[in-house]
Write a protein that holds these residues in place. Structure first.
Motif, PDB file in Angstrom:
ATOM      1  N   ARG A   1       9.535  -2.293   1.646  1.00 38.76           N
ATOM      2  CA  ARG A   1       8.252  -2.711   2.189  1.00 38.76           C
ATOM      3  C   ARG A   1       8.387  -3.177   3.624  1.00 38.76           C
ATOM      4  NH1 ARG A   1       7.185  -8.282  -1.073  1.00 38.76           N
ATOM      5  NH2 ARG A   1       9.069  -9.328  -0.437  1.00 38.76           N
TER       6      ARG A   1
ATOM      7  N   SER B   1      13.508  -4.244   3.861  1.00 36.63           N
ATOM      8  CA  SER B   1      12.237  -4.929   4.140  1.00 36.63           C
ATOM      9  C   SER B   1      12.324  -5.632   5.490  1.00 36.63           C
ATOM     10  CB  SER B   1      11.966  -5.979   3.062  1.00 36.63           C
ATOM     11  OG  SER B   1      11.840  -5.345   1.817  1.00 36.63           O
TER      12      SER B   1
ATOM     13  N   GLY C   1       1.174   3.683   0.887  1.00 39.77           N
ATOM     14  CA  GLY C   1       1.621   2.389   0.410  1.00 39.77           C
ATOM     15  C   GLY C   1       0.477   1.533  -0.094  1.00 39.77           C
TER      16      GLY C   1
END
Length: 181
Positions: free
Chosen positions: A128, A177, A21
């Motif tokens: 994320r 997320s 990431g």
């Protein structure tokens, strides 16, 4: 915004279970985590247009600088160790990856890079994990909306148990997320 700011690639885990990431870290005494998150998101949304706004000469200079950095020889024993150990640790045994990355970067076009930056903003394709750490001055902003659409994790173990993506199984359907509070 902050007195310590950094960004770069990040990986968690080793071997086949590695999750790759991008990480942005901002340490701020003056801005609460939600304000910092909004600023990060605003900046990241601007990246594709910033790339497109570069002149062809500026893009070529930036691309050449990255190629040069990727082809730099190891300068210390520590760098040499990690350039050899990384592929062993990751179970890839891919010892020439920087040279191949340099060749790929050298062939990129400006619009391709801008489109890649745009695609990376797609939260459905690239979910994320947001981590906000609160200091005493900002405890009062704990539940402030940072605009990310993320939810605070109240029970870490319960959240972890509910995830289909916890290693070593690759994600079939990544989680939404999150903000770890």
């Amino acid at each position: 915004m902050g007195y310590a700011v950094s960004s770069g690639s990040h990986h968690e885990g080793d071997g086949a279970g590695t999750v790759y990431g991008f990480c942005v870290t901002i340490l701020s005494k003056t801005h609460a985590p939600a304000a910092v998150q909004r600023a990060i998101d605003e900046f990241l949304r601007s990246v594709p247009e910033r790339i497109r706004a570069l002149t062809p000469e500026e893009y070529a200079t930036s691309r050449a600088a990255l190629v040069t950095r990727l082809l730099e020889p190891d300068r210390t024993l520590r760098e040499a160790f990690y350039s050899m150990w990384g592929p062993v640790r990751d179970e890839s045994l891919d010892f020439g990856i920087d040279r191949r990355h340099a060749a790929l970067v050298a062939g990129t076009r400006q619009e391709e890079v801008a489109a890649l930056a745009e695609a990376a903003l797609d939260r459905a394709a690239y979910p994320r994990l947001l981590v906000h750490v609160f200091g005493n001055p900002h405890v009062g902003t704990l539940n402030e909306d940072d605009g990310s659409g993320a939810e605070a994790v109240q029970d870490w173990e319960r959240w972890r148990a509910a995830q289909q993506t916890w290693p070593p199984v690759p994600p079939a359907d990544p989680p939404a997320s999150l903000v770890c509070a």
